[in-house]
Design an enzyme around this catalytic site. Sequence first.
Site, PDB file in Angstrom:
ATOM      1  N   ASP A  74       0.853  -1.172   0.000  1.00  0.00           N
ATOM      2  CA  ASP A  74       0.000   0.000   0.000  1.00  0.00           C
ATOM      3  C   ASP A  74       0.903   1.240   0.000  1.00  0.00           C
ATOM      4  O   ASP A  74       2.087   1.163   0.334  1.00  0.00           O
ATOM      5  CB  ASP A  74      -0.911  -0.028   1.233  1.00  0.00           C
ATOM      6  N   ASP A 105      -0.252   5.001   1.008  1.00  0.00           N
ATOM      7  CA  ASP A 105      -0.493   5.880   2.156  1.00  0.00           C
ATOM      8  C   ASP A 105      -0.447   5.091   3.459  1.00  0.00           C
ATOM      9  O   ASP A 105      -1.126   4.074   3.597  1.00  0.00           O
ATOM     10  CB  ASP A 105      -1.855   6.576   2.017  1.00  0.00           C
TER      11      ASP A 105
END
Length: 262
Positions: free
Chosen positions: A13, A15
Amino acid sequence: MAERKPIESWLTDMDGVLIHEGTPIPGADAFIKRLRDSGLPFLVLTNNSIYTARDLHARLKRMGLDVPVANIWTSALATAQFLDDQRPGGTAYVIGEAGLTTALHDIGYILTDHAPDYVVLGETRTYSFEALTKAIRLINGGARFICTNPDETGPSAEGPLPATGSVAALITKATGKEPYFAGKPNPLMMRTGLNAIGAHSETSAMIGDRMDTDVLAGLEAGMQTFLVLTGLTTLADIDRYPFRPSTVVDSIADLVDLVDLP
């Protein structure tokens, strides 16, 4: 319990794992460099559909993270891949930004408000009441409802903003139709991403900061899962869920040495 195979590809991922509010998380640059030096297939993932992969490449590079365009996978790209598989050359009424409209143009979709096959809802900085009204009427008229991701809120400097999942709930309330969500935690996003880089779930790992999206999606796609504690999920939160990540670490910096070099 069967022993896990060596990790031959990585999904992470963005963020909360690599960056936080526009600033790289310590160790993120070393991790990306190690991935590139290893030659292993990898993807940086985001549920946000606002930006194109080219936009994100430029934004990350300004922060010192050099991620090639081909190694970025967004919920907009996953949505476009899903629609291309389901109904090639179709039509859609789209609420969203360039990341979503570009992805749909690239698969040959026609964007229209005249009897579209689909209404596709993505992230945007300004949700228009007029556009939402049109979407509701088109869905009531028979268009299928697709949503890029189920995230209910998104971050901003002023605090949380309503995001795609919240707006989808409004449309569902008005139409009685639930959307199909293409992004995390739907394992579809992981599987289409793995296919894009020629990787296999049994030898892949997913790194995330959220139990309810990243870890769940990785788990359901059959991958090893690593939870970092630099984002939304705290150590105390983990026991609230009926599933667990394979491994919990403080940050991405703890995973650099796990990437095998040739």
